[in-house]
Motif scaffolding. Structure first.
Motif, mmCIF file in Angstrom:
data_model
loop_
_atom_site.group_PDB
_atom_site.id
_atom_site.type_symbol
_atom_site.label_atom_id
_atom_site.label_comp_id
_atom_site.label_asym_id
_atom_site.label_seq_id
_atom_site.Cartn_x
_atom_site.Cartn_y
_atom_site.Cartn_z
ATOM 1 N N ARG A 176 32.284 -20.592 -108.068
ATOM 2 C CA ARG A 176 33.210 -19.820 -107.240
ATOM 3 C C ARG A 176 34.265 -20.695 -106.569
ATOM 4 O O ARG A 176 35.332 -20.219 -106.175
ATOM 5 N N ASP A 177 33.977 -21.980 -106.377
ATOM 6 C CA ASP A 177 34.877 -22.875 -105.650
ATOM 7 C C ASP A 177 35.951 -23.493 -106.537
ATOM 8 O O ASP A 177 36.910 -24.084 -106.024
ATOM 9 N N VAL A 178 35.782 -23.396 -107.846
ATOM 10 C CA VAL A 178 36.643 -24.138 -108.774
ATOM 11 C C VAL A 178 38.131 -23.835 -108.587
ATOM 12 O O VAL A 178 38.944 -24.765 -108.435
ATOM 13 N N PRO A 179 38.556 -22.561 -108.563
ATOM 14 C CA PRO A 179 40.006 -22.305 -108.459
ATOM 15 C C PRO A 179 40.627 -22.876 -107.179
ATOM 16 O O PRO A 179 41.715 -23.464 -107.225
ATOM 17 N N ALA A 180 39.935 -22.723 -106.053
ATOM 18 C CA ALA A 180 40.500 -23.192 -104.779
ATOM 19 C C ALA A 180 40.605 -24.713 -104.750
ATOM 20 O O ALA A 180 41.602 -25.268 -104.270
ATOM 21 N N VAL A 181 39.599 -25.399 -105.264
ATOM 22 C CA VAL A 181 39.615 -26.866 -105.255
ATOM 23 C C VAL A 181 40.754 -27.383 -106.137
ATOM 24 O O VAL A 181 41.446 -28.340 -105.792
ATOM 25 N N ILE A 182 40.994 -26.722 -107.257
ATOM 26 C CA ILE A 182 42.108 -27.117 -108.137
ATOM 27 C C ILE A 182 43.436 -26.855 -107.429
ATOM 28 O O ILE A 182 44.300 -27.741 -107.350
ATOM 29 N N ALA A 183 43.595 -25.664 -106.898
ATOM 30 C CA ALA A 183 44.872 -25.273 -106.293
ATOM 31 C C ALA A 183 45.231 -26.163 -105.113
ATOM 32 O O ALA A 183 46.398 -26.497 -104.897
ATOM 33 N N ARG A 184 44.222 -26.571 -104.341
ATOM 34 C CA ARG A 184 44.470 -27.375 -103.143
ATOM 35 C C ARG A 184 44.402 -28.877 -103.431
ATOM 36 O O ARG A 184 44.466 -29.675 -102.519
ATOM 37 N N ARG A 185 44.283 -29.211 -104.725
ATOM 38 C CA ARG A 185 44.218 -30.619 -105.175
ATOM 39 C C ARG A 185 43.152 -31.412 -104.421
ATOM 40 O O ARG A 185 43.369 -32.568 -104.029
ATOM 41 N N GLU A 186 42.004 -30.775 -104.248
ATOM 42 C CA GLU A 186 40.902 -31.447 -103.565
ATOM 43 C C GLU A 186 40.024 -32.198 -104.554
ATOM 44 O O GLU A 186 40.152 -32.030 -105.777
ATOM 45 N N THR A 187 39.123 -33.000 -104.003
ATOM 46 C CA THR A 187 38.172 -33.739 -104.823
ATOM 47 C C THR A 187 36.786 -33.172 -104.568
ATOM 48 O O THR A 187 36.374 -33.047 -103.410
ATOM 49 N N GLY A 188 36.117 -32.801 -105.628
ATOM 50 C CA GLY A 188 34.803 -32.195 -105.447
ATOM 51 C C GLY A 188 33.830 -32.608 -106.525
ATOM 52 O O GLY A 188 34.201 -32.942 -107.651
ATOM 53 N N ALA A 189 32.554 -32.598 -106.135
ATOM 54 C CA ALA A 189 31.477 -32.890 -107.070
ATOM 55 C C ALA A 189 30.937 -31.560 -107.570
ATOM 56 O O ALA A 189 30.712 -30.637 -106.785
ATOM 57 N N THR A 190 30.738 -31.458 -108.873
ATOM 58 C CA THR A 190 30.351 -30.181 -109.456
ATOM 59 C C THR A 190 28.829 -30.016 -109.500
ATOM 60 O O THR A 190 28.092 -30.935 -109.831
ATOM 61 N N THR A 191 28.387 -28.811 -109.169
ATOM 62 C CA THR A 191 26.969 -28.453 -109.271
ATOM 63 C C THR A 191 26.648 -28.154 -110.739
ATOM 64 O O THR A 191 27.530 -28.232 -111.606
ATOM 65 N N VAL A 192 25.440 -27.735 -110.995
ATOM 66 C CA VAL A 192 25.064 -27.378 -112.369
ATOM 67 C C VAL A 192 25.985 -26.271 -112.875
ATOM 68 O O VAL A 192 26.458 -26.324 -114.010
ATOM 69 N N SER A 193 26.284 -25.279 -112.043
ATOM 70 C CA SER A 193 27.100 -24.161 -112.552
ATOM 71 C C SER A 193 28.494 -24.623 -112.937
ATOM 72 O O SER A 193 28.973 -24.342 -114.038
ATOM 73 N N ALA A 194 29.178 -25.351 -112.063
ATOM 74 C CA ALA A 194 30.548 -25.781 -112.368
ATOM 75 C C ALA A 194 30.565 -26.850 -113.458
ATOM 76 O O ALA A 194 31.493 -26.906 -114.273
ATOM 77 N N THR A 195 29.546 -27.704 -113.495
ATOM 78 C CA THR A 195 29.474 -28.730 -114.547
ATOM 79 C C THR A 195 29.311 -28.068 -115.909
ATOM 80 O O THR A 195 29.995 -28.422 -116.876
ATOM 81 N N ALA A 196 28.400 -27.096 -115.983
ATOM 82 C CA ALA A 196 28.155 -26.404 -117.254
ATOM 83 C C ALA A 196 29.434 -25.715 -117.718
ATOM 84 O O ALA A 196 29.820 -25.794 -118.886
ATOM 85 N N LEU A 197 30.093 -25.068 -116.778
ATOM 86 C CA LEU A 197 31.333 -24.352 -117.084
ATOM 87 C C LEU A 197 32.389 -25.291 -117.670
ATOM 88 O O LEU A 197 32.972 -25.023 -118.727
ATOM 89 N N LEU A 198 32.637 -26.416 -117.009
ATOM 90 C CA LEU A 198 33.697 -27.337 -117.460
ATOM 91 C C LEU A 198 33.280 -28.064 -118.744
ATOM 92 O O LEU A 198 34.108 -28.301 -119.623
ATOM 93 N N ALA A 199 31.994 -28.396 -118.845
ATOM 94 C CA ALA A 199 31.507 -29.051 -120.070
ATOM 95 C C ALA A 199 31.724 -28.123 -121.261
ATOM 96 O O ALA A 199 32.210 -28.551 -122.312
ATOM 97 N N ALA A 200 31.381 -26.861 -121.083
ATOM 98 C CA ALA A 200 31.524 -25.903 -122.190
ATOM 99 C C ALA A 200 32.992 -25.755 -122.587
ATOM 100 O O ALA A 200 33.325 -25.690 -123.771
ATOM 101 N N ARG A 201 33.890 -25.719 -121.610
ATOM 102 C CA ARG A 201 35.328 -25.615 -121.922
ATOM 103 C C ARG A 201 35.786 -26.799 -122.759
ATOM 104 O O ARG A 201 36.688 -26.689 -123.577
ATOM 105 N N ALA A 202 35.146 -27.957 -122.520
ATOM 106 C CA ALA A 202 35.534 -29.168 -123.249
ATOM 107 C C ALA A 202 34.832 -29.265 -124.604
ATOM 108 O O ALA A 202 35.152 -30.153 -125.386
#
Ligand code: PSU
Ligand code: MN
Length: 356
Positions: free
Chosen positions: A131-157
């Motif tokens: 749920r945090d991914v869009p806001a962190v990208i838009a605000r150019r923040e730095t964040g560590a990804t949990t299992v959910s966000a890691t799985a999501l980005l890994a799959a996209r790649a």
């Protein structure tokens, strides 16, 4: 953005993965002028060159989570662990790809300076769930990804094997609070296989398994019948399936992919030599749970709070056991990624044989 960092992003711009809606025109990304992070399209995923190369040549790639680095362990053990896990993956013939969002850019594969930055930030890094991914990208923040966000980005790649320590789950009392980790719904829809030591007993393991069933997640005991409980090899709950070898695990992942299914969880039990230390940790777990309730810790803060208190209360025993199981998961995950790459190559050549 500092000049060095923006040059690095520019160098990486040749390895952008288009978002799914742009998948038909990947060239747009390869030719895009890039003068730094600002010109990377919001939401495009940047691959480390080593990861892009491995994927292009059909090599084995293992995604690694970063919340375990920032929030899961203290500095400097977290940095040591992050480096060591990458080294284990490499030594077994796969390419590691730690996932994070740096200065608003989702990244699959980090270099050592990036790992250090996340390790040093610790809990000051943003904990990024889906749920945090869009806001962190838009605000150019730095964040560590949990299992959910890691799985999501890994799959996209295009990475389908992922190693971590433990997954989130249904929290105790979750039937009333509805505190159910986004990890579970993510795995219901995202085609990534997570290798972990199960779920910590701070969670409600039977309900976690029920929820995973509802989500259609393939849950597998790796070499064991029971779904493991992180510090303990035993949870009292049978896993619905067992994988007896890396090849068999790879065939399960391949079958799910061919059918267009979602993700899977492989429960790899903590090595026996470290289980005794793990058992001691159980008392600390019970106390940490009581404290969290008394202090009314809620939402995304619950898991980091419990992990930190368990570490403090168990006097380092939990950290040792934690490190041991993560290393073990990395060995298993890398072996399965290598087996999966081999299987995919055999299928491409049309020479695939049964009989694992
Ligand atoms: N369990 C662990 N160590 C961890 C986590 C879970 O043993 O570091 C982290 C993972 O990043 C996982 C997240 O995805 O916590 C789950 O958080 P939540 O319960 O807020 O979904
Ligand atoms: Mn939660």
């Amino acid at each position: 953005m500092e000049v060095r960092a923006s040059r690095r992003v520019a160098a990486l711009a040749g390895h952008l993965v288009p978002s799914p809606s742009d998948a038909s025109s990947p060239k747009k990304w390869l030719t895009m002028p890039c003068d730094g992070g600002a010109s990377v399209a919001a939401g495009a995923v940047v691959l480390h060159p080593s990861v892009a190369e491995a994927l292009a040549s059909g090599g084995a790639v293992v995604a690694l989570e970063s919340t375990i680095v920032s929030h899961g362990m203290p500095y400097p053990q977290n940095l040591q662990m992050a480096r060591e896990v990458e080294a284990i993956v490499r030594a077994r013939g796969a390419t590691p790809a730690t996932v994070a969002i740096l200065d608003g850019v989702p990244r699959v594969g980090l270099d050592d300076a990036d790992l250090r930055r996340l390790a040093e930030l610790g809990a000051r890094a943003r904990k990024v769930s889906r749920r945090d991914v869009p806001a962190v990208i838009a605000r150019r923040e730095t964040g560590a990804t949990t299992v959910s966000a890691t799985a999501l980005l890994a799959a996209r790649a295009g990475v389908s094997v992922f190693v971590t320590g433990g997954i989130g789950g249904v929290h105790r009392g979750g039937e009333a609070s509805m505190d159910v980790s986004a990890d579970l719904t993510e795995l219901g829809k995202t085609p990534v296989a997570v290798f972990c030591a199960g779920a910590k007993s701070v969670l409600d393991i039977p309900r976690t398994l029920e929820f995973l069933e509802t989500q259609g997640v393939a849950v597998v005991g790796y070499g064991v019948k029971e779904f493991p409980a992180f510090f303990s090899r035993s949870s009292g709950c049978d896993a619905p399936a067992v994988a007896a070898s890396p090849e068999q695990a790879a065939r399960m992942i391949r079958a799910a992919k061919t059918l267009g299914l979602g993700g899977s969880v492989f429960g790899v039990p903590i090595p026996e030599a470290h289980e005794a230390a793990g058992r001691e940790v159980q008392r600390a777990i019970d106390r940490a749970l009581a404290e969290a309730e008394a202090m009314r810790v809620k939402g995304a803060d619950v898991t980091p709070f419990l992990l930190k208190r368990i570490r403090e209360l168990s006097g380092g025993a939990s950290l040792e056991a934690n490190l041991a199981l993560v290393r073990n998961n990395a060995e298993v995950g890398a072996d399965v990624a290598v087996a999966l790459a081999r299987l995919a190559a055999e299928e491409r050549e049309g020479g695939e044989e049964g009989g694992v």
